[in-house]
Design a protein around this motif. Structure first.
Motif, mmCIF file in Angstrom:
data_model
loop_
_atom_site.group_PDB
_atom_site.id
_atom_site.type_symbol
_atom_site.label_atom_id
_atom_site.label_comp_id
_atom_site.label_asym_id
_atom_site.label_seq_id
_atom_site.Cartn_x
_atom_site.Cartn_y
_atom_site.Cartn_z
ATOM 1 N N PRO A 49 -9.124 -2.097 5.402
ATOM 2 C CA PRO A 49 -10.086 -1.016 5.634
ATOM 3 C C PRO A 49 -9.733 0.208 4.793
ATOM 4 C CG PRO A 49 -8.599 -1.224 7.488
ATOM 5 C CD PRO A 49 -8.303 -2.360 6.564
ATOM 6 N N ARG A 50 -10.731 0.980 4.503
ATOM 7 C CA ARG A 50 -10.503 2.221 3.764
ATOM 8 C C ARG A 50 -9.552 3.089 4.563
ATOM 9 N NH1 ARG A 50 -15.044 6.250 1.271
ATOM 10 N NH2 ARG A 50 -13.592 7.839 0.615
ATOM 11 N N PRO A 51 -8.472 3.562 3.942
ATOM 12 C CA PRO A 51 -7.509 4.385 4.657
ATOM 13 C C PRO A 51 -8.134 5.695 5.152
ATOM 14 C CG PRO A 51 -6.619 3.656 2.561
ATOM 15 C CD PRO A 51 -8.076 3.314 2.574
ATOM 16 N N ALA A 52 -7.696 6.137 6.304
ATOM 17 C CA ALA A 52 -8.167 7.408 6.856
ATOM 18 C C ALA A 52 -7.598 8.545 6.031
ATOM 19 C CB ALA A 52 -7.733 7.534 8.308
ATOM 20 N N ALA A 53 -8.344 9.611 5.955
ATOM 21 C CA ALA A 53 -7.862 10.807 5.249
ATOM 22 C C ALA A 53 -6.701 11.416 6.017
ATOM 23 C CB ALA A 53 -8.995 11.815 5.109
ATOM 24 N N THR A 54 -5.772 12.007 5.288
ATOM 25 C CA THR A 54 -4.656 12.678 5.935
ATOM 26 C C THR A 54 -4.924 14.165 5.968
ATOM 27 O OG1 THR A 54 -3.459 12.854 3.849
ATOM 28 C CG2 THR A 54 -2.987 10.924 5.227
ATOM 29 N N SER A 55 -4.302 14.840 6.907
ATOM 30 C CA SER A 55 -4.522 16.291 6.987
ATOM 31 C C SER A 55 -3.367 17.037 6.408
ATOM 32 C CB SER A 55 -4.721 16.705 8.433
ATOM 33 O OG SER A 55 -3.677 16.241 9.243
ATOM 34 N N LEU B 57 0.859 -1.190 0.000
ATOM 35 C CA LEU B 57 0.000 0.000 0.000
ATOM 36 C C LEU B 57 0.888 1.231 0.000
ATOM 37 C CD1 LEU B 57 -2.528 -1.167 2.721
ATOM 38 C CD2 LEU B 57 -2.944 -1.015 0.273
ATOM 39 N N VAL B 58 0.628 2.132 -0.923
ATOM 40 C CA VAL B 58 1.414 3.356 -1.040
ATOM 41 C C VAL B 58 0.461 4.531 -1.143
ATOM 42 C CG1 VAL B 58 3.108 4.601 -2.427
ATOM 43 C CG2 VAL B 58 3.265 2.120 -2.226
ATOM 44 N N ARG B 59 0.722 5.554 -0.344
ATOM 45 C CA ARG B 59 -0.079 6.779 -0.400
ATOM 46 C C ARG B 59 0.722 7.854 -1.144
ATOM 47 N NH1 ARG B 59 -4.137 8.445 3.043
ATOM 48 N NH2 ARG B 59 -3.448 6.953 4.598
ATOM 49 N N ARG B 60 0.088 8.472 -2.097
ATOM 50 C CA ARG B 60 0.690 9.590 -2.828
ATOM 51 C C ARG B 60 -0.151 10.824 -2.553
ATOM 52 N NH1 ARG B 60 4.850 7.057 -2.926
ATOM 53 N NH2 ARG B 60 5.522 5.824 -4.691
ATOM 54 N N SER B 61 0.516 11.922 -2.234
ATOM 55 C CA SER B 61 -0.175 13.167 -1.888
ATOM 56 C C SER B 61 0.246 14.283 -2.828
ATOM 57 C CB SER B 61 0.160 13.573 -0.455
ATOM 58 O OG SER B 61 -0.207 12.559 0.445
ATOM 59 N N HIS B 62 -0.700 15.148 -3.121
ATOM 60 C CA HIS B 62 -0.452 16.314 -3.951
ATOM 61 C C HIS B 62 -0.414 17.558 -3.068
ATOM 62 C CE1 HIS B 62 -1.001 14.360 -7.875
ATOM 63 N NE2 HIS B 62 -1.830 13.577 -7.213
ATOM 64 N N PRO B 63 0.287 18.594 -3.500
ATOM 65 C CA PRO B 63 0.349 19.828 -2.716
ATOM 66 C C PRO B 63 -1.023 20.434 -2.423
ATOM 67 C CG PRO B 63 2.019 19.879 -4.437
ATOM 68 C CD PRO B 63 1.161 18.659 -4.684
ATOM 69 N N ASP B 64 -2.008 20.167 -3.288
ATOM 70 C CA ASP B 64 -3.336 20.746 -3.067
ATOM 71 C C ASP B 64 -4.170 19.941 -2.068
ATOM 72 O OD1 ASP B 64 -4.194 18.517 -4.469
ATOM 73 O OD2 ASP B 64 -4.947 19.626 -6.193
ATOM 74 N N GLY B 65 -3.591 18.861 -1.504
ATOM 75 C CA GLY B 65 -4.287 18.097 -0.481
ATOM 76 C C GLY B 65 -4.896 16.789 -0.939
ATOM 77 N N ARG B 66 -5.005 16.581 -2.254
ATOM 78 C CA ARG B 66 -5.548 15.314 -2.737
ATOM 79 C C ARG B 66 -4.576 14.181 -2.406
ATOM 80 N NH1 ARG B 66 -5.770 15.666 -8.680
ATOM 81 N NH2 ARG B 66 -4.075 17.122 -8.327
ATOM 82 N N THR B 67 -5.116 13.031 -2.022
ATOM 83 C CA THR B 67 -4.282 11.862 -1.785
ATOM 84 C C THR B 67 -4.877 10.652 -2.502
ATOM 85 O OG1 THR B 67 -5.417 11.171 0.239
ATOM 86 C CG2 THR B 67 -3.552 12.677 0.497
#
Length: 72
Positions: free
Chosen positions: A66-72, A41-51
């Motif tokens: 489980p569905r991953p929790a949103a990051t802040s 599992l790999v999370r990729r994040s964008h500067p605008d907040g989208r992950t």
């Protein structure tokens, strides 16, 4: 200035768990510590907040997570 650490190795996947104590001492951990064996599992994040979370099952059997929790 970059102030992070990088860890890399060329080892068998069955031996990766041997690195856990070393990584814990460095304070390194993944976003998904409870992922099933063989599930990448790999999370990729964008500067605008989208992950986005990418899941690759390297095993032969279906796995659920489980569905991953949103990051802040």
């Amino acid at each position: 200035m970059f102030s992070g650490r990088q860890v890399a190795c060329d080892c068998q996947s069955s031996r990766l768990a041997d690195l856990d104590p070393f990584l814990a001492d460095l304070g390194v951990g993944g976003d998904f510590p409870d992922a099933a064996a063989g599930l990448e599992l790999v999370r990729r994040s964008h500067p605008d907040g989208r992950t986005y979370v990418f899941a690759i099952n390297h095993g032969n059997d279906p796995v659920e997570f489980p569905r991953p929790a949103a990051t802040s």
